[in-house]
Scaffold this motif. Structure first.
Motif, PDB file in Angstrom:
ATOM      1  N   VAL A 229      21.197 -63.845-136.602  1.00  0.00           N
ATOM      2  CA  VAL A 229      20.802 -65.242-136.711  1.00  0.00           C
ATOM      3  C   VAL A 229      19.304 -65.329-136.972  1.00  0.00           C
ATOM      4  O   VAL A 229      18.498 -64.837-136.175  1.00  0.00           O
ATOM      5  CB  VAL A 229      21.145 -66.024-135.432  1.00  0.00           C
ATOM      6  N   GLU A 230      18.959 -65.965-138.086  1.00  0.00           N
ATOM      7  CA  GLU A 230      17.554 -66.171-138.430  1.00  0.00           C
ATOM      8  C   GLU A 230      17.089 -67.524-137.910  1.00  0.00           C
ATOM      9  O   GLU A 230      17.878 -68.474-137.816  1.00  0.00           O
ATOM     10  CB  GLU A 230      17.344 -66.136-139.944  1.00  0.00           C
ATOM     11  N   SER A 231      15.811 -67.609-137.616  1.00  0.00           N
ATOM     12  CA  SER A 231      15.213 -68.876-137.213  1.00  0.00           C
ATOM     13  C   SER A 231      13.726 -68.843-137.540  1.00  0.00           C
ATOM     14  O   SER A 231      13.173 -67.782-137.852  1.00  0.00           O
ATOM     15  CB  SER A 231      15.418 -69.142-135.717  1.00  0.00           C
ATOM     16  N   GLY A 232      13.104 -70.009-137.475  1.00  0.00           N
ATOM     17  CA  GLY A 232      11.676 -70.094-137.684  1.00  0.00           C
ATOM     18  C   GLY A 232      11.242 -70.599-139.038  1.00  0.00           C
ATOM     19  O   GLY A 232      10.049 -70.770-139.291  1.00  0.00           O
ATOM     20  N   GLY A 233      12.181 -70.807-139.934  1.00  0.00           N
ATOM     21  CA  GLY A 233      11.816 -71.309-141.240  1.00  0.00           C
ATOM     22  C   GLY A 233      11.345 -72.745-141.192  1.00  0.00           C
ATOM     23  O   GLY A 233      11.458 -73.427-140.168  1.00  0.00           O
TER      24      GLY A 233
END
Length: 127
Positions: A5-9
Motif C-alpha cells: 500500500v502506497e501513501s503520501g502522494g
C-alpha cells in the motif's frame, strides 16, 4: 497474502519536498527487494529507485539521482521515497513493488522483474 500500500502522494510545488511511503505485509520484508516505479500519462512505467534491506543495495534512475532518497524501516515493513526538489516532469502515478531477492543476486530494477504491486499514488508537481 501479499499486500503493498502506497501513501503520501499529492500536490507539491517544484523545489519543495514530499515523502512517499510503501507499507508491505504478507512476506518476510528483509528477503525482498522493494522498488518505486512511476508512470506518467502516455508513457511507459519506469523504475525510479529500488532497495534491498538484506544488504543495503540501492538503485536510482539518473533522472532522480541527488534529489530522491530511498530508505527502509524493517521494524515497520515500510520503504520510503523522499522526494526533494521535485520537478514538473516528476509528475506521475508512483507505484511500489516487491520481489524476492537473495543476497548476491543483482538488485532488480526493471518493472518485469517485480512480482507484487500496489495500487499507486498520484504525485503532481506544479511549476
Amino acid at each position: 497474502e501479499v499486500q503493498i500500500v502506497e501513501s503520501g502522494g499529492g500536490l507539491v510545488q517544484a523545489g519543495g519536498s514530499l515523502r512517499l511511503s510503501c507499507a508491505a505485509a504478507g512476506f518476510t520484508f528483509d528477503d525482498y527487494a522493494i522498488g518505486w516505479f512511476r508512470q506518467a500519462p502516455g508513457k511507459e512505467r519506469e523504475g525510479v529507485s529500488c532497495i534491498s534491506s538484506n544488504d543495503g543495495s540501492t538503485y536510482y534512475a539518473d533522472s532522480v539521482k541527488g534529489r530522491f532518497t530511498i530508505s527502509s524501516d524493517s521494524a515497520k515493513n515500510t520503504v520510503y521515497l523522499q522526494m526533494n526538489s521535485p520537478k514538473p516532469e516528476d509528475t506521475a502515478v508512483y507505484y511500489c513493488a516487491a520481489v524476492l531477492r537473495r543476497v548476491g543476486v543483482h538488485l532488480p530494477t526493471e518493472t518485469y522483474e517485480y512480482a507484487y504491486w500496489g495500487q499507486g499514488t498520484q504525485v503532481t508537481v506544479s511549476s
